[in-house]
Design a protein around this motif. Sequence first.
Motif, PDB file in Angstrom:
ATOM      1  N   THR A  34      23.116  92.733   2.008  1.00 52.58           N
ATOM      2  CA  THR A  34      23.444  91.525   1.233  1.00 52.58           C
ATOM      3  C   THR A  34      24.686  90.839   1.788  1.00 52.58           C
ATOM      4  O   THR A  34      24.735  89.612   1.883  1.00 52.58           O
ATOM      5  CB  THR A  34      23.653  91.888  -0.258  1.00 52.58           C
ATOM      6  OG1 THR A  34      22.423  92.436  -0.752  1.00 52.58           O
ATOM      7  CG2 THR A  34      24.036  90.674  -1.087  1.00 52.58           C
ATOM      8  N   TYR A  35      25.695  91.639   2.174  1.00 51.62           N
ATOM      9  CA  TYR A  35      26.892  91.032   2.773  1.00 51.62           C
ATOM     10  C   TYR A  35      26.522  90.265   4.052  1.00 51.62           C
ATOM     11  O   TYR A  35      27.047  89.182   4.327  1.00 51.62           O
ATOM     12  CB  TYR A  35      27.939  92.108   3.101  1.00 51.62           C
ATOM     13  CG  TYR A  35      28.519  92.822   1.898  1.00 51.62           C
ATOM     14  CD1 TYR A  35      29.054  92.115   0.817  1.00 51.62           C
ATOM     15  CD2 TYR A  35      28.550  94.217   1.847  1.00 51.62           C
ATOM     16  CE1 TYR A  35      29.593  92.789  -0.279  1.00 51.62           C
ATOM     17  CE2 TYR A  35      29.089  94.892   0.758  1.00 51.62           C
ATOM     18  CZ  TYR A  35      29.607  94.177  -0.303  1.00 51.62           C
ATOM     19  OH  TYR A  35      30.142  94.844  -1.382  1.00 51.62           O
ATOM     20  N   ILE A  36      25.631  90.839   4.854  1.00 50.62           N
ATOM     21  CA  ILE A  36      25.214  90.187   6.100  1.00 50.62           C
ATOM     22  C   ILE A  36      24.449  88.891   5.799  1.00 50.62           C
ATOM     23  O   ILE A  36      24.740  87.835   6.384  1.00 50.62           O
ATOM     24  CB  ILE A  36      24.356  91.155   6.946  1.00 50.62           C
ATOM     25  CG1 ILE A  36      25.256  92.261   7.513  1.00 50.62           C
ATOM     26  CG2 ILE A  36      23.631  90.419   8.071  1.00 50.62           C
ATOM     27  CD1 ILE A  36      24.520  93.405   8.164  1.00 50.62           C
ATOM     28  N   ASN A  37      23.520  88.958   4.875  1.00 42.78           N
ATOM     29  CA  ASN A  37      22.756  87.749   4.521  1.00 42.78           C
ATOM     30  C   ASN A  37      23.664  86.673   3.937  1.00 42.78           C
ATOM     31  O   ASN A  37      23.533  85.489   4.280  1.00 42.78           O
ATOM     32  CB  ASN A  37      21.639  88.104   3.527  1.00 42.78           C
ATOM     33  CG  ASN A  37      20.546  88.932   4.185  1.00 42.78           C
ATOM     34  OD1 ASN A  37      20.389  88.934   5.400  1.00 42.78           O
ATOM     35  ND2 ASN A  37      19.793  89.662   3.373  1.00 42.78           N
ATOM     36  N   ASN A  66      35.358  87.501   2.205  1.00 43.02           N
ATOM     37  CA  ASN A  66      34.867  88.632   1.401  1.00 43.02           C
ATOM     38  C   ASN A  66      33.618  89.246   2.028  1.00 43.02           C
ATOM     39  O   ASN A  66      33.475  90.472   2.090  1.00 43.02           O
ATOM     40  CB  ASN A  66      34.556  88.187  -0.030  1.00 43.02           C
ATOM     41  CG  ASN A  66      35.820  87.932  -0.828  1.00 43.02           C
ATOM     42  OD1 ASN A  66      36.888  88.461  -0.501  1.00 43.02           O
ATOM     43  ND2 ASN A  66      35.711  87.129  -1.860  1.00 43.02           N
ATOM     44  N   ASN A  67      32.723  88.420   2.499  1.00 46.27           N
ATOM     45  CA  ASN A  67      31.485  88.929   3.085  1.00 46.27           C
ATOM     46  C   ASN A  67      31.684  89.400   4.524  1.00 46.27           C
ATOM     47  O   ASN A  67      31.170  90.452   4.906  1.00 46.27           O
ATOM     48  CB  ASN A  67      30.383  87.877   2.976  1.00 46.27           C
ATOM     49  CG  ASN A  67      29.875  87.770   1.549  1.00 46.27           C
ATOM     50  OD1 ASN A  67      29.069  88.587   1.104  1.00 46.27           O
ATOM     51  ND2 ASN A  67      30.369  86.796   0.794  1.00 46.27           N
ATOM     52  N   ALA A  68      32.454  88.662   5.316  1.00 46.26           N
ATOM     53  CA  ALA A  68      32.717  89.089   6.705  1.00 46.26           C
ATOM     54  C   ALA A  68      33.480  90.410   6.726  1.00 46.26           C
ATOM     55  O   ALA A  68      33.173  91.317   7.511  1.00 46.26           O
ATOM     56  CB  ALA A  68      33.505  88.011   7.448  1.00 46.26           C
ATOM     57  N   GLY A  69      34.483  90.525   5.855  1.00 45.15           N
ATOM     58  CA  GLY A  69      35.247  91.768   5.774  1.00 45.15           C
ATOM     59  C   GLY A  69      34.339  92.934   5.417  1.00 45.15           C
ATOM     60  O   GLY A  69      34.395  93.999   6.040  1.00 45.15           O
ATOM     61  N   GLN A  70      33.479  92.719   4.444  1.00 44.38           N
ATOM     62  CA  GLN A  70      32.586  93.808   4.036  1.00 44.38           C
ATOM     63  C   GLN A  70      31.575  94.155   5.128  1.00 44.38           C
ATOM     64  O   GLN A  70      31.196  95.321   5.275  1.00 44.38           O
ATOM     65  CB  GLN A  70      31.877  93.450   2.727  1.00 44.38           C
ATOM     66  CG  GLN A  70      32.793  93.524   1.504  1.00 44.38           C
ATOM     67  CD  GLN A  70      33.232  94.949   1.202  1.00 44.38           C
ATOM     68  OE1 GLN A  70      34.050  95.544   1.922  1.00 44.38           O
ATOM     69  NE2 GLN A  70      32.698  95.529   0.145  1.00 44.38           N
TER      70      GLN A  70
END
Length: 194
Positions: A34-37, A66-70
């Motif tokens: 989900t983070y990647i999408n 938030n998403n790139a870090g994850q």
Amino acid sequence: MKFELPRLLYAVEALAPAIGKETVEFHYGKHFLTYINNLNGLIQGTKFEHSDLETIVRESDGAIFNNAGQVWNHDIYFRTLSPFPKPEPSGKLLEAIKKSFGSFSDFKEEFSRSALSLFGSGWTWLYKKDDGTLAISQEQNAGNPIHSRMGTPLIGCDVWEHSYYLDYRNKRVDYIANYWKILDWKAIEDIFVK
Ligand code: MN
């Protein structure tokens, strides 16, 4: 740049009983994906559309960070776990640990304390500073030492509840105790010597 879920280096059930099959299925197959999408969607039409992941982690903020870090954090997390781990560091990494923390067991104690005491969701990191010494930090949410410009991450222990709740419910202390059993010091040494 379109980011893709990196290949898992072991079977979803291979880390059990330290981390069970269902946890890996959800954590790797759903949360990480989900983070990647999300990241692929969020960077469209922004200055980060063609950037590599590390650049985005370093320079973005808000939802993109938030998403790139994850994405970055979960990549190192799953890559440094193994069903057949090298159980302890050796060579130059062991020397650096001794120099910075006194002994390997002192390091483990300090790192465990950091992971246990982090309030809410986040990560405990071991990272290499520019002067070559090692340090431990706590970061909230998606934070990591790249974004905070503290150094090069070597170990990232995910203490978001999604990383342990199915196996350990609220007992983060047991998750951390078992995390050490599947942490692969060969993978960490490979990052350290880069
Ligand atoms: Mn996670």
